[in-house]
Design a protein around this motif. Structure first.
Motif: not given
Length: 316
Positions: A132-139, A274-276
């Motif tokens: 989830g943290v990686v997702g937050l950074v990617v977005v 954002e989608l990724a």
């Protein structure tokens, strides 16, 4: 092999309720942005929590927890979190990104619960949160950094307030999630009106009251009725019967909902980043729910009733 304890077992019903809360809260940011208009943010928030209180506080009994718990939940989870949140959105935080940045509370909640409540997250929960943290950074990278610095700091402050409120709610062992939500709102409207008078000035407050039209009214009904009464009523109930680390990762679903609703209704077109990142957030939630067989390394200390030991008040 590692066996999850009964405390780490979240029923399918509770999982569905947690997902519902995430959807309600994800759409909440678009509704706030749509309804605020020319109303000062703190005054607009005061109207929301006045609607939470009346008439529900007259119909629901006070939750079976000390007044210090009620006041602490209200001060952190309601007054602190949403005070920072509404001001940040008024300062230029886009609704889609707002749902993302606020989810820093997931990491903060699990970290605080591990220290204060001795709730050690399972390996899948740690892995899910990391995803989830990686997702937050990617977005966040996908947004290109076009966000006012002040708005970002305010939103991170809101995330910290929410995390503290989560831990206080979990530690209280209160079973009445809805009553705790309503009664804790007692500490919100009056301080917000006073703050608005100081920050915005009496003239701006008067103009805001005059500008409070049908859009502001509908927004208040949604945020008070669904986001606060239904959402926080369910969420506090989930925290009362499940470990924080098993409930909070579900809220990582809020950003994809916020981004999607802002895209559909406000024409905030998300980037590929954002989608990724949103996909990684969803994957993180799913990973966090994986259970292993075997023996856990540690579990929180419980009272005979099955609730975790409450936080000791200062000076006790």
């Amino acid at each position: 092999m590692v066996r999850a304890s009964m405390l780490d077992h979240v029923t399918r019903k509770d999982q569905a309720l947690a997902a519902l809360v995430a959807v309600i809260w994800g759409f909440n940011f678009v509704v706030i942005d749509w309804g605020m208009g020319d109303v000062p943010p703190l005054l607009f928030l005061a109207a929301r929590f006045l609607a939470v209180l009346v008439p529900a506080v007259l119909l629901l009994p006070r939750p079976p927890v000390p007044w210090r718990t009620i006041l602490a939940v209200g001060a952190f989870m309601s007054l602190g979190q949403f005070g920072f949140l509404y001001v940040a959105m008024d300062a230029g935080m886009p609704p889609g990104l707002a749902g993302l940045v606020l989810q820093a509370q997931v990491v903060l909640t699990i970290a605080l619960a591990a220290v204060v409540l001795r709730e050690r997250p399972t390996r899948p929960q740690v892995a899910g949160v990391l995803l989830g943290v990686v997702g937050l950074v990617v977005v966040g990278l996908g947004r290109g950094g076009h966000v006012p610095a002040a708005a970002l700091v305010l939103f991170l402050s809101a995330a910290l307030m929410w995390a503290i409120g989560n831990v206080v709610s979990r530690a209280s062992g209160a079973t009445g999630g809805l009553s705790l939500t309503v009664w804790s709102a007692l500490v919100v409207p009056v301080p917000l009106v006073l703050l608005s008078l100081v920050v915005d000035g009496p003239a701006a407050v008067a103009d805001g009251v005059a500008a409070f039209g049908w859009r502001a009214g509908l927004s208040t009904l949604y945020t008070a009725g669904l986001a606060s009464l239904v959402g926080y009523g369910l969420f506090n109930g989930l925290l009362s019967r499940n470990p924080s680390s098993a409930v909070v990762p579900w809220i990582l679903l809020v950003p994809p909902v916020a981004i999607g609703s802002a895209w559909a209704l406000l024409d905030e077109v998300p980037s590929s980043g954002e989608l990724a990142g949103g996909a990684l957030l969803v994957l993180g939630v799913l990973v966090a729910q994986v259970r292993f067989s075997g023996r856990t390394r540690s579990t929180p200390a419980l009272h005979p009733q099955g609730s975790p030991a409450p936080l000791a008040p200062a000076g006790r």
